[in-house]
Design an enzyme around this catalytic site. Structure first.
Site, PDB file in Angstrom:
ATOM      1  N   ASN A 266      -6.284   3.555  10.010  1.00 10.40           N
ATOM      2  CA  ASN A 266      -5.115   2.671  10.804  1.00 10.40           C
ATOM      3  C   ASN A 266      -5.430   2.708  12.366  1.00 10.40           C
ATOM      4  O   ASN A 266      -5.077   1.509  13.005  1.00 10.40           O
ATOM      5  CB  ASN A 266      -3.692   2.291  10.346  1.00 10.40           C
ATOM      6  CG  ASN A 266      -3.094   3.552  10.046  1.00 10.40           C
ATOM      7  OD1 ASN A 266      -3.754   5.509   9.761  1.00 10.40           O
ATOM      8  ND2 ASN A 266      -2.127   3.624  10.867  1.00 10.40           N
TER       9      ASN A 266
ATOM     10  N   THR B 164       9.411  -6.738 -12.953  1.00  6.77           N
ATOM     11  CA  THR B 164       8.678  -7.888 -13.354  1.00  6.77           C
ATOM     12  C   THR B 164       7.927  -8.844 -12.239  1.00  6.77           C
ATOM     13  O   THR B 164       8.222  -8.588 -10.780  1.00  6.77           O
ATOM     14  CB  THR B 164      10.242  -9.060 -13.017  1.00  6.77           C
ATOM     15  OG1 THR B 164      11.228  -9.014 -14.059  1.00  6.77           O
ATOM     16  CG2 THR B 164       9.250 -10.797 -13.113  1.00  6.77           C
TER      17      THR B 164
ATOM     18  N   THR C 299      -2.689  -3.502   0.798  1.00  7.49           N
ATOM     19  CA  THR C 299      -1.941  -4.569   0.613  1.00  7.49           C
ATOM     20  C   THR C 299      -2.278  -5.955   1.291  1.00  7.49           C
ATOM     21  O   THR C 299      -3.325  -5.727   2.424  1.00  7.49           O
ATOM     22  CB  THR C 299      -1.355  -3.942   1.313  1.00  7.49           C
ATOM     23  OG1 THR C 299       0.258  -4.792   1.044  1.00  7.49           O
ATOM     24  CG2 THR C 299      -1.189  -3.855   2.978  1.00  7.49           C
ATOM     25  N   ALA C 300      -1.872  -7.005   0.906  1.00 11.79           N
ATOM     26  CA  ALA C 300      -1.638  -8.265   0.943  1.00 11.79           C
ATOM     27  C   ALA C 300      -2.068  -8.477   2.317  1.00 11.79           C
ATOM     28  O   ALA C 300      -2.508  -9.248   3.054  1.00 11.79           O
ATOM     29  CB  ALA C 300      -1.228  -9.213   0.269  1.00 11.79           C
ATOM     30  N   HIS C 301      -0.944  -7.989   3.453  1.00  9.56           N
ATOM     31  CA  HIS C 301      -0.336  -8.150   4.590  1.00  9.56           C
ATOM     32  C   HIS C 301      -1.195  -7.754   5.219  1.00  9.56           C
ATOM     33  O   HIS C 301      -0.906  -8.281   6.610  1.00  9.56           O
ATOM     34  CB  HIS C 301       0.525  -8.801   5.051  1.00  9.56           C
ATOM     35  CG  HIS C 301       1.145  -6.623   4.979  1.00  9.56           C
ATOM     36  ND1 HIS C 301       1.514  -6.031   6.620  1.00  9.56           N
ATOM     37  CD2 HIS C 301       1.772  -6.001   4.511  1.00  9.56           C
ATOM     38  CE1 HIS C 301       1.703  -4.977   6.402  1.00  9.56           C
ATOM     39  NE2 HIS C 301       1.865  -4.278   5.431  1.00  9.56           N
TER      40      HIS C 301
ATOM     41  N   ALA D 105       0.993  -1.333   0.276  1.00 11.34           N
ATOM     42  CA  ALA D 105      -0.061  -0.090  -0.426  1.00 11.34           C
ATOM     43  C   ALA D 105       0.821   1.292  -0.196  1.00 11.34           C
ATOM     44  O   ALA D 105       0.241   2.691  -0.468  1.00 11.34           O
ATOM     45  CB  ALA D 105      -0.617  -0.291   0.839  1.00 11.34           C
ATOM     46  N   THR D 106       2.114   1.311   0.503  1.00 10.43           N
ATOM     47  CA  THR D 106       2.829   2.168   0.353  1.00 10.43           C
ATOM     48  C   THR D 106       3.044   2.760  -1.019  1.00 10.43           C
ATOM     49  O   THR D 106       2.831   3.702  -0.869  1.00 10.43           O
ATOM     50  CB  THR D 106       4.257   2.001   1.366  1.00 10.43           C
ATOM     51  OG1 THR D 106       3.821   2.305   2.840  1.00 10.43           O
ATOM     52  CG2 THR D 106       4.981   3.200   1.412  1.00 10.43           C
TER      53      THR D 106
ATOM     54  N   CYS E 192       7.159   7.093  24.007  1.00  8.24           N
ATOM     55  CA  CYS E 192       7.875   6.551  24.763  1.00  8.24           C
ATOM     56  C   CYS E 192       7.863   4.966  23.713  1.00  8.24           C
ATOM     57  O   CYS E 192       9.284   4.493  23.870  1.00  8.24           O
ATOM     58  CB  CYS E 192       7.864   5.847  26.029  1.00  8.24           C
ATOM     59  SG  CYS E 192       7.995   7.074  27.268  1.00  8.24           S
TER      60      CYS E 192
END
Lengths: 132, 406
Positions: free
Chosen positions: B155, B244, B203-205, B75-76, B330
């Site tokens: 998020n 690729t 994104t997949a993860h 996604a980035t 922190c």
């Protein structure tokens, strides 16, 4: 962040958590830090007015694990010292004893400042202020 | 059943891969290892077929055409291609972009780069509920606005913005609409047509697929969106993202999307129930605890709770058997607490004390109950050690205290 065993021990078994009577003339209270910085430390000493020996020390800390460990260690070191000996405690000694990582040195500085503030409060209450 | 520790409750950071996804991927590492661009032999064709199937699986999850899916590394990269690519391609029509202050850094930083390059970016601010409303976007759109980029769900706090409504306004005004849907896609119904979306990143993860595989949806019709490429080379992916293809990752992404599509409804219901059990369990026992963001406009699996007078990192240390995330300064090298919670108007003592609980496909009720128990025990331990809590109990307003400089 990986902490040393000593930080974890002080964090899990903090020494001398508690409160002394802040209005007593034999008690010095130091409060340092700020909520927006993520840490506030309150350190208190009970001094024997005849000998100048710190007979008890208590702390309460809002902060990360290192801040809690630094203040817990500080109370252990303070007990049994005279207020003049206590003034010589340096943040670098705390860093070394706890093996604090560089980003946590701030916590040790806070502990040194809290010690100084507590001593200053005791001296101020008892008219013992001196020029440094 | 015995509880297996530690418990993973940080699914907004990443998800474990579903074993069914791994099964789909395995043959493409060793047996069907061809380059999807090799048109002259069966190895290449097998890879190309697998990529085509994945394109269909991904497109079907968001109601797009397979031709509208551009493969990326995550996604980035999708956000970068969408924002910088659109800015570059449409600069002649205007240089104004609209986004929001509590977007992910993968959106904020490309926007800030564009600002340095002479674009004008308006960053919308949410209210305390963390939601960006369509009216805010309508008011911010100008004649020279070329792109609106507003995330679907946040998020850190899990709140959802008014995405279909924003899409309708962008359509009406003829402005491109990009949404970073990383936390939303696969969890909640997503329809790029109905929501008026021109560009969508995911994104997949975050949906039980592999790391390193993502996609960008790029609308082909009404309007046809064109993007200047950031990565140039062999002209892969309609020239918008050369390189690729990561065939195994793409196969995993496709499989992950198909599983999400099939199981979305039951999973959302199950996670909503688990999340509510967690939130009610914690807030019912810790009276200082506060749920951050809108109560109901949120992802089914996410809750961000603040524990005032207790610091986030020390709280995470206390419940070390539970993997969560903290907005506390922190935990990082900087001393600034979460900019997302600050954007919601949280005071410093709240921004330093937040924990994000991200539930997932494999969490159980038993794990939630154990977590509640650990949180309550740890917070009470730290409250007993907190000078701030003492002061509050004495009736001191912390906002009026003169704090020392540090």
């Amino acid at each position: 962040m990986a902490y040393s065993g000593k930080v974890i021990d002080h964090y899990e078994n903090p020494r001398n958590v508690g409160t002394l009577d802040k209005d007593a003339t034999t008690v010095g209270t130091g409060v340092v830090g700020a909520p927006e910085c993520g840490d506030v430390m309150r350190l208190q000493i009970q001094v024997n007015p005849d000998t100048g020996v710190i007979e008890d020390a208590k702390f309460k800390t809002f902060g990360c694990g290192s801040a809690i460990a630094s203040s817990s260690l500080a109370t252990e070191w303070l007990k049994g010292k005279t207020i003049h000996e206590a003034e010589d405690i340096k943040n670098t000694q705390i860093v070394e004893e706890l093996s604090l990582p560089p980003v946590k040195i701030h916590c040790s500085v806070l502990a040194e400042d809290a010690i100084k503030a507590a001593i200053h409060d005791y001296e101020h209450k008892n008219g013992l202020e001196h020029d440094d | 059943m015995t509880l297996k520790l530690p418990i993973y409750m940080d699914h907004n950071a990443t998800t474990p891969m579903d074993p069914r996804v791994l099964d789909a991927m395995l043959p493409y590492f060793t047996e069907h290892f061809g380059n999807a661009s090799s048109r002259n032999h069966s190895f290449g064709w097998a890879a190309e077929d697998a990529v085509d199937k994945a394109r269909q699986q991904v497109a079907s999850l968001i109601n797009a055409s397979p031709k509208e899916i551009i493969w990326t590394s995550g996604a980035t990269e999708s956000n970068n291609i969408a924002i910088k690519g659109a800015a570059d391609m449409y600069a002649k029509q205007g240089k104004h972009i609209i986004s929001a202050v509590h977007e992910h850094k993968a959106v904020l930083d490309p926007c800030k780069r564009l600002q340095r390059e002479g674009y004008d970016v308006t960053f919308l601010e949410p209210g305390q509920d963390g939601v960006i409303y369509a009216e805010q976007v309508r008011e911010a759109i100008r004649d020279d606005t070329i792109l609106v980029s507003v995330m679907w769900a946040n998020n850190e706090v899990g709140t959802a913005n008014e995405i279909p409504e924003i899409g309708a306004i962008c359509k009406d005004k003829g402005v491109l609409f990009h949404t970073d849907a990383t936390q939303w896609v696969g969890k909640m119904p997503t329809d790029v047509e109905a929501a008026g979306i021109d560009l969508l990143s995911a994104t997949a993860h975050k949906m039980y697929g592999p790391k390193g595989a993502g996609f960008l949806y790029v609308r082909r019709r009404k309007p046809r969106v064109r993007l200047a490429p950031i990565i140039e080379g062999g002209g892969h992916e309609r020239g918008m993202r050369s390189g690729t293809l990561n065939v195994t990752g793409i196969v995993g992404l496709g499989a992950a999307c198909e599983i999400c599509a099939n199981e979305m409804q039951s999973e959302a219901e199950r996670l909503t129930a688990l999340r509510d059990r967690l939130v009610d369990g914690i807030t019912g026992q810790i009276e200082t605890a506060v749920l951050n963001g809108h109560k109901t406009r949120r992802l089914p699996h996410t809750a961000n709770i603040s524990f005032p007078y207790v610091e986030g990192e020390s709280l995470m240390m206390a419940m070390k058997e539970i993997a969560v995330s903290s907005g506390s300064a922190c935990t990082s090298a900087s001393l600034e607490p979460s900019y997302v919670l600050k954007a919601l108007g949280a005071g410093d003592e709240i921004a330093h004390s937040s924990i994000r609980f991200g539930l997932g496909r494999f969490n159980t009720e038993e794990e939630v109950d154990y977590t509640v128990q650990q949180v309550v025990k740890s917070v009470n331990h730290l409250l007993a050690m907190s000078p701030l809590y003492d002061m509050v109990k004495e009736g001191i307003d912390l906002a009026t205290v003169q704090w020392g400089a540090h």
